[in-house]
Design an enzyme around this catalytic site. Structure first.
Site, PDB file in Angstrom:
ATOM      1  N   HIS A 121      54.635   6.452 -17.632  1.00  0.00           N
ATOM      2  CA  HIS A 121      54.499   5.059 -17.194  1.00  0.00           C
ATOM      3  C   HIS A 121      54.146   5.099 -15.700  1.00  0.00           C
ATOM      4  O   HIS A 121      54.521   6.037 -15.003  1.00  0.00           O
ATOM      5  CB  HIS A 121      55.861   4.390 -17.409  1.00  0.00           C
ATOM      6  CG  HIS A 121      55.922   2.922 -17.141  1.00  0.00           C
ATOM      7  ND1 HIS A 121      55.946   2.391 -15.879  1.00  0.00           N
ATOM      8  CD2 HIS A 121      55.985   1.858 -18.000  1.00  0.00           C
ATOM      9  CE1 HIS A 121      56.031   1.063 -15.957  1.00  0.00           C
ATOM     10  NE2 HIS A 121      56.047   0.723 -17.224  1.00  0.00           N
ATOM     11  N   ASP A 198      62.818  10.125 -17.160  1.00  0.00           N
ATOM     12  CA  ASP A 198      62.694   8.671 -17.261  1.00  0.00           C
ATOM     13  C   ASP A 198      63.198   8.278 -18.648  1.00  0.00           C
ATOM     14  O   ASP A 198      62.528   8.516 -19.651  1.00  0.00           O
ATOM     15  CB  ASP A 198      61.221   8.281 -17.061  1.00  0.00           C
ATOM     16  CG  ASP A 198      60.960   6.802 -17.346  1.00  0.00           C
ATOM     17  OD1 ASP A 198      61.893   6.098 -17.777  1.00  0.00           O
ATOM     18  OD2 ASP A 198      59.814   6.361 -17.133  1.00  0.00           O
ATOM     19  N   GLN A 201      62.768   4.183 -22.110  1.00  0.00           N
ATOM     20  CA  GLN A 201      62.483   3.897 -23.516  1.00  0.00           C
ATOM     21  C   GLN A 201      63.345   4.723 -24.465  1.00  0.00           C
ATOM     22  O   GLN A 201      63.279   4.526 -25.674  1.00  0.00           O
ATOM     23  CB  GLN A 201      60.999   4.163 -23.814  1.00  0.00           C
ATOM     24  CG  GLN A 201      60.040   3.267 -23.061  1.00  0.00           C
ATOM     25  CD  GLN A 201      60.068   1.823 -23.551  1.00  0.00           C
ATOM     26  OE1 GLN A 201      60.546   1.519 -24.639  1.00  0.00           O
ATOM     27  NE2 GLN A 201      59.539   0.918 -22.737  1.00  0.00           N
ATOM     28  N   LYS A 224      66.026  -2.988 -21.076  1.00  0.00           N
ATOM     29  CA  LYS A 224      65.467  -2.377 -22.287  1.00  0.00           C
ATOM     30  C   LYS A 224      66.591  -2.085 -23.279  1.00  0.00           C
ATOM     31  O   LYS A 224      66.359  -1.656 -24.392  1.00  0.00           O
ATOM     32  CB  LYS A 224      64.776  -1.048 -21.959  1.00  0.00           C
ATOM     33  CG  LYS A 224      63.759  -1.110 -20.844  1.00  0.00           C
ATOM     34  CD  LYS A 224      62.387  -1.492 -21.339  1.00  0.00           C
ATOM     35  CE  LYS A 224      61.358  -1.241 -20.250  1.00  0.00           C
ATOM     36  NZ  LYS A 224      60.190  -2.116 -20.385  1.00  0.00           N
ATOM     37  N   CYS A 362      51.134  -0.290 -18.597  1.00  0.00           N
ATOM     38  CA  CYS A 362      51.440   0.425 -17.353  1.00  0.00           C
ATOM     39  C   CYS A 362      51.258   1.921 -17.533  1.00  0.00           C
ATOM     40  O   CYS A 362      52.071   2.717 -17.044  1.00  0.00           O
ATOM     41  CB  CYS A 362      52.856   0.115 -16.856  1.00  0.00           C
ATOM     42  SG  CYS A 362      53.113  -1.610 -16.510  1.00  0.00           S
TER      43      CYS A 362
END
Lengths: 404, 149
Positions: A121, A198, A201, A224, A362
């Site tokens: 991202h 990261d 998600q 999220k 993104c």
């Protein structure tokens, strides 16, 4: 899981938009908050609102206790060893920038290298690009296969003595790929390279244990994860956090201030200048309780069922191509349809009440990798049903019929 | 909002499938590139302007159906018109898709292009429809780039 009962916890799912019931297949953009979290935040604002870490009032102590209890919930959720390793941030983006601007600026010198993957991202690209430009360092990229899996063999060559950090996503927001981060971290550590993961998600879909992964840094956003916007967290190994300089200066992050010298709080305090989003932190804590009660295993099972069902049904549509066919996937499906731009598809699905994301997500370098301007992406949460997917499929078929 | 299907009328779908005036004029007197950063639509316009008239115009690029059909129909309608008229059309088209001008009474130069008026009900798509016109405006003013940002 009793999906019908769960759906009652999300009033938005009963909304009618443009005459059609809302089919929310956009949890990768933002997860819906359960009523209990919304009400917990409202209760704080109504009955408990003040500031944290301020003085001796009962009210302030109470707010501080709630706020710190939420931090403890995050620690447990990530499997961190100490609550001191959890830094509140505004979200994933701020957490990555924090690491880039403190850890990164300390360790990266001219000629050094930073390593990211081809499926990042922008939040896990741009902060490193900015750092590399500032320091005269190089940003290198781990390539992916056409199916959307990282080519791990390339790590042997890509990691050099000059590599100062590897930053990689746990789950791709576009392809849904679940990356083998434990293996990546082991390989990086074998070469002395720390790793930032990261998790934006990943945390909504799978159980994360930062100690088992041995991640140096793990970052995520509350929204999220069925929590509110404006709150997220950075997990960092305590040794890293202690060695890192503070980032933003101001109130809350100091131990003492004189005209000559300021001394800082220990981690995580030294990274938390100013008044934090207290209600959001408490709301995230309530959302974590909610997810914990549902059971992360059961959530994962429901989402996996939806992923398999949706993949089967979408793949049968002539002219539709799914991007990302990794063996291990989270419940995110990106697709393109021959002859229909994703934005046209997005508008037509919107007209059917189907909420999805159409765009570059993104992740423009990833779009370029697949030579598409954008994709249509459906993402599924535990409150979605097979019937939701049936509506998606028939709406896609209707759009294709219109464009014939 | 109206059903987006109402916007995707046959004319728009047909121009998307078979865009008119597609390509590049080389040499040309005026040229500009347009970008829609939100969706990645790209458009390149080339024109030959002679004696104050748009003698020829072509476009190339990739985008959604609204963008491509808008460019296809725009190049058709401005060809042979004066620069002043083309600029007036730009203003009428912009005003119409933003919902500021009534297509029935305030966009007399646009003819059947008033079929784009429904875009005003899809705010996220207004920029797609405007991109070719913003690029035309930039080209006529001698600017190389237009953006709908």
């Amino acid at each position: 899981m009793d999906i019908t009962a769960i759906r009652r916890d999300f009033p938005l799912l009963s909304r009618v938009l443009n005459g059609k019931p809302v089919i929310y297949l956009d949890s990768a953009v933002s997860g819906q908050m359960p009523l209990c979290a919304i009400e917990r935040m409202a209760k704080y604002e109504r009955d408990e609102h003040t500031n944290v870490h301020r003085g001796v009032s009962t009210l302030s102590q109470e707010a501080t206790d709630f706020y710190e209890a939420a931090r403890e919930k995050v620690r447990r959720f990530l499997g961190a060893a100490s609550v001191r390793e959890i830094v509140w941030t505004r979200g994933t983006t701020e957490a990555i920038n924090l690491v880039a601007q403190t850890f990164g600026r300390t360790v990266v010198k001219a000629g050094d290298e930073l390593l990211v993957s081809a499926m990042e991202h922008h939040a896990n690209i741009v902060p490193w690009q900015m750092l590399a430009q500032e320091k005269g360092a190089t940003l290198k990229v781990i390539p992916i296969t056409d199916d959307g899996e990282l080519i791990l063999e390339s790590l042997d060559e890509l990691i050099t003595e000059r590599t100062k950090l590897l930053a990689v996503t746990h789950v791709s927001n576009v392809l849904g790929t679940v990356n083998p981060v434990k293996e990546i971290i082991a390989r990086a550590h074998a070469r002395g390279v720390p790793v930032l993961v990261d998790g934006a998600q990943a945390v909504p879909h799978l159980k994360v244990d930062v100690q088992d992964l041995d991640a140096d840094f793990y970052v995520f956003s509350g929204h999220k994860l069925s929590g509110p916007t404006g709150i997220g967290a950075l997990y960092g190994k305590l040794a890293h956090l202690e060695a890192m300089p503070p980032w933003h200066g101001g109130g809350n992050m100091i131990r003492s201030v004189t005209w000559e010298k300021t001394t800082y709080m220990a981690a995580p305090g030294k990274f938390e200048a100013g008044t934090p989003p207290i209600a959001a932190a408490i709301g995230l804590g309530a959302a974590l309780d909610y997810l914990g009660n549902l059971g992360l295993d059961r959530i994962a099972a429901q989402e996996h069922d939806l992923l398999v069902y949706a993949t089967e049904r979408l793949e049968r549509i002539p002219g539709l191509r799914i991007l990302g066919k990794a063996r291990d996937k989270a419940s995110v499906i990106s697709f393109v349809v021959e002859g229909i731009h994703p934005h046209d598809m997005g508008s037509l699905l919107d007209g059917e009440g189907v909420v999805i994301r159409a765009g570059h997500h993104c992740a423009q370098p990833l779009m370029a990798r697949y030579n598409v301007p954008a994709t249509t992406r459906a993402s599924f949460a535990y409150f979605n049903t097979r019937e939701d997917i049936d509506v998606l499929v028939s709406a896609v078929e209707k759009a294709i019929e219109l464009f014939k | 909002m109206t059903d987006p299907r109402e916007l995707y009328q046959q004319v728009i779908l047909e121009h998307n499938k078979k865009p008119r005036n597609f390509g590049k004029l080389d040499p040309c007197t005026h040229h500009a590139e347009g970008h829609n950063p939100l969706c990645g639509d790209q458009l390149e316009l080339s024109l030959i302007v002679e004696n104050g008239l748009v003698a020829d115009i072509k476009f190339q690029g990739s985008g959604c159906a609204i963008d491509v059909a808008s460019a296809s129909l725009m190049t058709g309608i401005v060809k042979g018109k004066s620069v002043a008229e083309a600029e007036a059309m730009v203003a009428q088209f912009r005003g119409m898709v933003r919902g500021e001008l009534d297509p029935a009474t305030q966009a007399p130069l646009l003819g059947r292009l008033t079929l784009f008026s429904g875009v005003k009900d899809l705010p996220s798509r207004v920029k797609c429809a405007i991109l070719p016109w913003a690029t035309l405006h930039a080209a006529l003013k001698g600017e190389e780039e237009a953006s709908t940002e």
